[in-house]
Design an enzyme around this catalytic site. Sequence first.
Site, PDB file in Angstrom:
ATOM      1  N   ARG A 147       8.145  -7.323 -10.824  1.00  0.00           N
ATOM      2  CA  ARG A 147       6.741  -6.252 -11.313  1.00  0.00           C
ATOM      3  C   ARG A 147       7.460  -5.429 -10.356  1.00  0.00           C
ATOM      4  NH1 ARG A 147       1.133  -6.101  -7.795  1.00  0.00           N
ATOM      5  NH2 ARG A 147       2.174  -5.150  -6.484  1.00  0.00           N
ATOM      6  N   TYR A 159      -0.864   2.408  -4.711  1.00  0.00           N
ATOM      7  CA  TYR A 159      -0.935   1.178  -4.751  1.00  0.00           C
ATOM      8  C   TYR A 159       0.352   0.947  -4.719  1.00  0.00           C
ATOM      9  CZ  TYR A 159      -1.509  -3.240  -6.603  1.00  0.00           C
ATOM     10  OH  TYR A 159      -1.485  -5.370  -5.904  1.00  0.00           O
ATOM     11  N   ASP A 210       1.365  -3.398 -13.098  1.00  0.00           N
ATOM     12  CA  ASP A 210       0.061  -3.614 -12.055  1.00  0.00           C
ATOM     13  C   ASP A 210      -0.413  -2.029 -12.298  1.00  0.00           C
ATOM     14  OD1 ASP A 210      -2.195  -4.102 -11.080  1.00  0.00           O
ATOM     15  OD2 ASP A 210      -1.794  -5.785 -10.108  1.00  0.00           O
ATOM     16  N   HIS A 212      -3.724  -1.660 -11.749  1.00  0.00           N
ATOM     17  CA  HIS A 212      -4.896  -1.851 -10.620  1.00  0.00           C
ATOM     18  C   HIS A 212      -6.332  -1.231 -11.067  1.00  0.00           C
ATOM     19  CE1 HIS A 212      -5.750  -3.248  -6.156  1.00  0.00           C
ATOM     20  NE2 HIS A 212      -4.874  -3.986  -7.114  1.00  0.00           N
ATOM     21  N   GLU A 236      -0.568  -5.273 -16.386  1.00  0.00           N
ATOM     22  CA  GLU A 236      -1.508  -5.811 -15.556  1.00  0.00           C
ATOM     23  C   GLU A 236      -2.475  -4.687 -15.517  1.00  0.00           C
ATOM     24  OE1 GLU A 236      -0.241  -8.353 -12.413  1.00  0.00           O
ATOM     25  OE2 GLU A 236      -2.472  -7.750 -11.197  1.00  0.00           O
ATOM     26  N   GLU A 262      -7.002 -11.001 -12.007  1.00  0.00           N
ATOM     27  CA  GLU A 262      -7.110 -11.679 -10.500  1.00  0.00           C
ATOM     28  C   GLU A 262      -8.752 -11.537  -9.560  1.00  0.00           C
ATOM     29  OE1 GLU A 262      -4.531  -8.704  -9.589  1.00  0.00           O
ATOM     30  OE2 GLU A 262      -5.984  -7.548  -8.566  1.00  0.00           O
ATOM     31  N   ARG A 283      -5.423 -14.662 -15.549  1.00  0.00           N
ATOM     32  CA  ARG A 283      -4.963 -13.527 -15.046  1.00  0.00           C
ATOM     33  C   ARG A 283      -5.424 -14.544 -13.423  1.00  0.00           C
ATOM     34  NH1 ARG A 283      -2.697 -10.764 -11.763  1.00  0.00           N
ATOM     35  NH2 ARG A 283      -1.327 -11.690 -11.331  1.00  0.00           N
ATOM     36  N   GLU A 339       2.658 -15.486 -10.044  1.00  0.00           N
ATOM     37  CA  GLU A 339       2.844 -14.324  -9.508  1.00  0.00           C
ATOM     38  C   GLU A 339       3.480 -14.955  -8.378  1.00  0.00           C
ATOM     39  OE1 GLU A 339      -0.350 -12.082  -8.365  1.00  0.00           O
ATOM     40  OE2 GLU A 339       0.752 -10.346  -7.231  1.00  0.00           O
ATOM     41  N   TRP A 402      -9.914   1.548  -6.154  1.00  0.00           N
ATOM     42  CA  TRP A 402      -8.765   0.575  -5.034  1.00  0.00           C
ATOM     43  C   TRP A 402      -7.642   0.074  -6.030  1.00  0.00           C
ATOM     44  CZ3 TRP A 402      -6.256  -3.376  -3.359  1.00  0.00           C
ATOM     45  CH2 TRP A 402      -5.084  -2.740  -2.570  1.00  0.00           C
TER      46      TRP A 402
HETATM   47  O1  CS2 Z   1      -1.432  -8.185  -8.545  1.00  0.00           O
HETATM   48  C1  CS2 Z   1      -2.095  -8.143  -7.578  1.00  0.00           C
HETATM   49  O2  CS2 Z   1      -1.011  -9.438  -6.952  1.00  0.00           O
HETATM   50  C2  CS2 Z   1      -2.679  -7.210  -6.533  1.00  0.00           C
HETATM   51  O3  CS2 Z   1      -3.483  -6.517  -7.870  1.00  0.00           O
HETATM   52  C3  CS2 Z   1      -3.527  -8.177  -5.829  1.00  0.00           C
HETATM   53  O4  CS2 Z   1      -1.677  -7.725  -4.943  1.00  0.00           O
HETATM   54  C4  CS2 Z   1      -4.251  -7.813  -4.438  1.00  0.00           C
HETATM   55  O5  CS2 Z   1      -4.658  -6.216  -4.358  1.00  0.00           O
HETATM   56  C5  CS2 Z   1      -4.552  -8.233  -3.842  1.00  0.00           C
HETATM   57  O6  CS2 Z   1      -4.778  -9.649  -3.713  1.00  0.00           O
HETATM   58  C6  CS2 Z   1      -6.100  -7.962  -2.705  1.00  0.00           C
HETATM   59  O7  CS2 Z   1      -6.239  -8.354  -2.123  1.00  0.00           O
HETATM   60 MG    MG Z   2      -2.784  -7.170  -9.828  1.00  0.00          MG
END
Ligand code: CS2
Ligand code: MG
Length: 402
Positions: A147, A159, A210, A212, A236, A262, A283, A339, A402
């Site tokens: 990634r 991020y 990602d 995010h 993602e 996630e 995910r 991951e 975020w």
């Molecule tokens: O793909 C990922 O792993 C992220 O999006 C995470 O690092 C996420 O920010 C954290 O799990 C938040 O606690």
């Molecule tokens: Mg993520």
Amino acid sequence: MTITAAKVIVCSPGRNFVTLKIDTDQGVHGIGDATLNGREMAVVAYLNDHVCPLLIGRDARRIEDIWQLLYRGAYWRRGPVTMRAIAAVDVALWDIKGKALGAPLHELLGGKSRDKVLVYGHANGADIEQTVEAVGRYIGMGYKAVRAQTGVPGVPLAYGVGRGDLYYEPADAHLPTETAWDTAKYLNHVPKLFDALRETYGFDTHLLHDGHHRMTPLEAAQLGKTLEPHKLFWLEDATPAENQEAFRLIRQHTTTPLAVGEIFNTLWDCKDLIQEQLIDYIRATIVGAGGVTHLRRIADFASVWGVRTGCHGATDLSPVTMGTALHFDAWVPNFGIQEYMRHTPETDAVFPHDYRFEAGFLIPGEAPGHGVDIDETLAAKYPYNPRQLPIARLTDGTMWNW
Ligand SMILES: O=C(O)[C@@H](O)[C@@H](O)[C@H](O)[C@H](O)CO
Ligand SMILES: [Mg+2]
């Protein structure tokens, strides 16, 4: 086999973890992860005050019934706190069942579909040059999938940009760190990263990215279209997914594969995404989505629609979740990728485990149960350290995702 005790252990070997330990009258114990990054103590209270007293005296072998008791019996369903508490109990009970029968978890699920689990690592840098170098280091360590995240000029603390090489923990302060966001700058910059990565390393390594949750559906569609020539493994969290229909717009405009989930807690968070084939990878993972019992249900449903798994595996999911997910990954027929953000040596010492990394894959191991334990004496040396995730604001001060 009767449950005699259920204990919640909070420790912070570099970052916070909430762990549930269940004891039985036959001397077999099981371990579950209940960590909710930045909101840990809510799950601790939920477990201690409302769940643990319910478990004492029950038959530890009745995993499904206990799952249904905790889900239906609360009346209030779903959500990250409830589902993490249920996951911790569920995983501890699967661990107990495996140990009692002398079988690794993947055997209980139906046996291995593969011997090793393809993982992706996290490469990042303050700028494109640094990220390209970081991806090279991951390829050098044997990773087949990486990634890539980069700092964006004019966007302080974007991020995914870590402070070290291997370890990245965004929950960095008692009160949330304020970061900035500017989607236009990001959309102009990120394609240049993937130009450089494909020019440098060719197409043999899988590349992931990602978003995010930062883009609108239309912006995500634009990015997906721009990145089509770079052939990503996935894009993602392109847009927030509370509104599952939002993904229809992205899907209609791009062939870049899409992954999300996630922060999902149940099948109901992804039912439309899956059955309308709006995503390629789901995910959700063990700790977030109600343990092995519920994640298996999500994966089976996804298999009907050709959607593959891509379990979340950031460092806020403890080695207990990682170990359990690897048994799940070794079994699940519609596996995609796992991951793998490495835990620090301090965390690994508190959670001795059976899984190991080998040339881009993780091997789940053959110990009975999920193969992860907790060293309680060592854990006690790392008391809880309150930390919250950052927040993001647009340049005019507007709160953003975020
Ligand atoms: O793909 C990922 O792993 C992220 O999006 C995470 O690092 C996420 O920010 C954290 O799990 C938040 O606690
Ligand atoms: Mg993520």
